[in-house]
Design a protein around this motif. Structure first.
Motif, PDB file in Angstrom:
ATOM      1  N   ALA A 518       0.838  -1.209   0.000  1.00 48.42           N
ATOM      2  CA  ALA A 518       0.000   0.000   0.000  1.00 48.42           C
ATOM      3  C   ALA A 518       0.861   1.242   0.000  1.00 48.42           C
ATOM      4  O   ALA A 518       1.907   1.295   0.648  1.00 48.42           O
ATOM      5  CB  ALA A 518      -0.935   0.009   1.211  1.00 48.42           C
ATOM      6  N   LEU A 519       0.415   2.258  -0.755  1.00 43.72           N
ATOM      7  CA  LEU A 519       1.016   3.585  -0.752  1.00 43.72           C
ATOM      8  C   LEU A 519      -0.082   4.595  -0.484  1.00 43.72           C
ATOM      9  O   LEU A 519      -1.103   4.610  -1.179  1.00 43.72           O
ATOM     10  CB  LEU A 519       1.674   3.891  -2.100  1.00 43.72           C
ATOM     11  N   ASN A 520       0.129   5.414   0.555  1.00 38.80           N
ATOM     12  CA  ASN A 520      -0.847   6.439   0.906  1.00 38.80           C
ATOM     13  C   ASN A 520      -2.231   5.839   1.131  1.00 38.80           C
ATOM     14  O   ASN A 520      -3.252   6.426   0.780  1.00 38.80           O
ATOM     15  CB  ASN A 520      -0.900   7.514  -0.191  1.00 38.80           C
ATOM     16  N   GLY A 521      -2.247   4.626   1.689  1.00 39.75           N
ATOM     17  CA  GLY A 521      -3.500   3.949   1.995  1.00 39.75           C
ATOM     18  C   GLY A 521      -4.121   3.196   0.834  1.00 39.75           C
ATOM     19  O   GLY A 521      -5.183   2.577   0.990  1.00 39.75           O
ATOM     20  N   TRP A 522      -3.468   3.207  -0.333  1.00 41.61           N
ATOM     21  CA  TRP A 522      -4.034   2.587  -1.540  1.00 41.61           C
ATOM     22  C   TRP A 522      -3.309   1.266  -1.787  1.00 41.61           C
ATOM     23  O   TRP A 522      -2.078   1.219  -1.947  1.00 41.61           O
ATOM     24  CB  TRP A 522      -3.829   3.541  -2.725  1.00 41.61           C
ATOM     25  N   ARG A 523      -4.082   0.194  -1.833  1.00 45.25           N
ATOM     26  CA  ARG A 523      -3.494  -1.121  -2.102  1.00 45.25           C
ATOM     27  C   ARG A 523      -2.871  -1.128  -3.502  1.00 45.25           C
ATOM     28  O   ARG A 523      -3.471  -0.642  -4.464  1.00 45.25           O
ATOM     29  CB  ARG A 523      -4.565  -2.208  -2.011  1.00 45.25           C
ATOM     30  N   ILE A 524      -1.664  -1.685  -3.606  1.00 42.10           N
ATOM     31  CA  ILE A 524      -0.968  -1.649  -4.886  1.00 42.10           C
ATOM     32  C   ILE A 524      -0.466  -3.036  -5.294  1.00 42.10           C
ATOM     33  O   ILE A 524      -0.277  -3.932  -4.461  1.00 42.10           O
ATOM     34  CB  ILE A 524       0.242  -0.679  -4.860  1.00 42.10           C
ATOM     35  N   GLY A 525      -0.295  -3.186  -6.591  1.00 38.71           N
ATOM     36  CA  GLY A 525       0.330  -4.349  -7.200  1.00 38.71           C
ATOM     37  C   GLY A 525       1.048  -3.892  -8.452  1.00 38.71           C
ATOM     38  O   GLY A 525       1.144  -2.694  -8.741  1.00 38.71           O
ATOM     39  N   ARG A 526       1.552  -4.827  -9.226  1.00 46.30           N
ATOM     40  CA  ARG A 526       2.273  -4.452 -10.447  1.00 46.30           C
ATOM     41  C   ARG A 526       1.387  -3.668 -11.409  1.00 46.30           C
ATOM     42  O   ARG A 526       1.836  -2.720 -12.061  1.00 46.30           O
ATOM     43  CB  ARG A 526       2.791  -5.710 -11.157  1.00 46.30           C
TER      44      ARG A 526
END
Length: 593
Positions: A518-526
């Motif tokens: 997560a970045l800035n509360g946002w779930r992330i992937g490729r």
């Protein structure tokens, strides 16, 4: 009959990937003949321990078994015997590369360092090599392609071959199976193209381009002319790239898609095909630069242990400069296409922080432990002696041309090295090149070269390119905020492959192997990382969550503006600039006088 060492090689068990070999010594050491297998192959500077692929080994003399003692990881000693000693062994071959050996039901390939035992004390003797076909009717149509001289075998057929000594023996790769063969001549010298794995390519186009490349390089070096036939062994696979030089041959591996397709238009030159031609050009240039013009450290090679040299920036780097330069000078690609290749090389070097850390001399010397053993910190600690060596050659070439008003160039230096060292009687000493350059371009240039290869100062690329009619500028490769990370190429997760030094990710304490979640509360992937980055502001810190060793971690990371590390090359306008480009990128210069 003069004493010799007799070998027999057979791809005896294709289904099990096993070569069967024997080595017969007519005059064994009375104290017990020792046999050894190399630990590395010239041209690839890494200890590979080829002996680990020997599955079983035994000895005999006079038709009776002979005791064989293993001395270390790659040496065996036969018991003393008055009769000739024969060692029989099998080698497992399942390395689909240009460096080792590979055998299955479709083809066989091997380098001598992977399969031929060396009888210690007898490496100077001539070698007889009987190469046998695999057994059974399923392989009855197999052929053999090798630069090893024939000694009774019919062309492209199994049978007896010969080598002057052990060093000669291991310098001839072999391809066996069903392949496409195309013959052509360059300056009256026979050249042969062997392609395994894909017959559907534009033969006429490939041969036409190879002829131009080979002819340009032969003209560049000039006399004494090489008269030996040359062999291109190409293995086309789904995904692969690499080459290894030999004295009169090269082994290449490429994507099938990189070969020119049938019907390719004359004006078309796809990027993959250009990459393949550059590979061919590189390995062919080694025919002079490294196989005959050699560093002194490579004379009387000890293949059991590392033989470092600080000159790989010259032997590999200069070759890397000429591989693409040859394409444009030979008329195979256009000037804009060449500048595009060159700007990629510049970008490759300058996007890796290691170019500010490691010198070219150290990169060369440490190839055995660093370049050929990359890890997650390689971009931060290592500079490529191939890529930066090519840029150094570029600067030298353009500086020589500028200072001499075009009378001399790097071509001049390469020809002089060929004339002085090409006979192989002595090699280039570690510091000799600086004096040679000083004699050609002045003391200051020789001193500059020494400083350039021993230090990490930036090369004068912009100045030298400007003098050749080309403008160098820089741009960011993205408008997104920059973290300084490189992701692993597989999977859907945002797993860090590398963290660049001096980057926001390093400052935040992230490390290779971390899994960003997560970045800035946002779930992330490729798939959505760029989408999330687009919402961030350079200089504004955000929360970052990640997993390390299956434990959740949290840190603050401050994105930065994307660095301007992508090179852009553009032709300068005007007739004067055009004339300078033509002098550099046209036909090879000829020395005045």
């Amino acid at each position: 009959m003069s004493p010799l060492v007799a070998y027999e090689l057979c791809p005896a068990f294709p289904e099990a990937h096993l070569f069967e070999l024997s080595c017969r010594v007519e005059t064994p050491d009375p104290a017990g003949q020792v046999f050894t297998l190399p630990a590395w192959i010239p041209g690839s500077y890494l200890i590979r321990d080829f002996a680990r692929h020997i599955v079983d080994i035994r000895a005999e003399a006079g038709g009776r078994p002979l005791a064989l003692e293993k001395l270390d990881k790659a040496r065996w000693r036969a018991a003393p015997a008055k009769a000739p000693v024969t060692v029989r062994y099998r080698v497992y071959a399942w390395d689909l590369s240009v460096r080792s050996a590979h055998l299955d039901t479709t083809h066989a390939f091997c380098n001598g360092t992977s399969v031929f035992l060396r009888p210690e004390g007898l490496a100077h003797l001539p070698c007889q090599v009987d190469i046998l076909p695999p057994p059974g009717p399923a392989h009855a149509d197999w052929q053999l392609a090798t630069s090893l001289p024939r000694a009774g075998a019919a062309p492209w057929s199994f049978g007896r071959h010969a080598a002057a000594d052990y060093e000669d023996l291991i310098d001839h790769p072999m391809e066996m199976g069903r392949f496409t063969r195309v013959d052509f001549a360059v300056q009256g010298i026979a050249h042969h193209l062997i392609v395994t794995g894909w017959p559907l390519f534009h033969q006429e186009r490939l041969v036409r381009d190879l002829e131009a490349i080979c002819a340009w390089q032969m003209a560049l070096f000039g006399p004494p002319a090489l008269r030996e036939p040359y062999l291109f062994l190409v293995l086309a696979v789904g995904s692969g790239y690499g080459g290894l030089e030999h004295r009169n041959a090269t082994a290449l591996i490429c994507d099938r898609a990189d070969l020119p397709p049938p019907g390719l238009a004359d004006e078309a030159c796809p990027a993959g095909y250009v990459r393949f031609l550059g590979l061919c050009s590189h390995e062919y240039f080694h025919r002079w630069n490294v196989k005959r013009i050699r560093p002194a450290a490579f004379l009387d090679l000890d293949l059991a242990r590392e033989r470092p040299t600080r000159l790989l920036w010259l032997f590999e780097g200069f070759t890397s400069y000429y591989d693409d330069l040859c394409l444009v000078r030979a008329g195979v690609i256009s000037v804009p296409a060449y500048l595009e290749l060159l700007q990629k090389t510049i970008t490759q070097v300058y996007q890796a922080p290691g170019h500010r850390v490691q010198s070219l001399e150290d990169s060369s010397f440490d190839a055995w432990i660093k370049y050929y053993r990359p890890d997650e910190n390689t971009p931060n600690a290592v500079v490529s002696y191939y890529a930066k060596g090519a840029l150094l050659a570029l600067c030298l070439d353009l500086a020589l041309r500028r200072q001499s008003a075009g009378r001399v160039s790097l071509d001049t230096l390469m020809r002089k090295l060929w004339q002085d060292l090409g006979d192989g009687r002595r090699g280039l000493a570690e510091d000799e090149i600086f004096a040679r350059l000083a004699a050609l371009g002045g003391k200051a240039l020789g001193q500059w070269l020494k400083a350039a290869v021993s230090g990490t100062e930036e090369l004068p690329l912009a100045r030298e390119l400007a003098g050749a009619g080309v403008r160098l500028s820089w741009k960011a490769d993205s408008e997104l905020p920059w973290l300084g990370i490189r992701l692993a190429s597989e999977g859907s997760e945002a797993k860090l492959l590398q963290v660049l030094s001096g980057s926001p990710a390093e400052a935040a304490g992230l490390a290779a192997g971390d899994l960003l979640v997560a970045l800035n509360g946002w779930r992330i992937g490729r798939q959505n990382l760029d989408t999330v980055l687009a919402t961030l502001q350079p200089g504004v810190a955000v929360n970052c969550h990640y997993f390390r060793y299956d434990l959740l971690g949290e840190t603050r990371i401050t994105p930065a503006p994307a660095p301007r590390q992508t090179a852009v090359l553009e032709p300068r306008p005007g007739k004067a600039a055009q004339a300078k480009r033509q002098a550099w990128l046209g036909e090879p210069s000829r020395d005045a006088g």
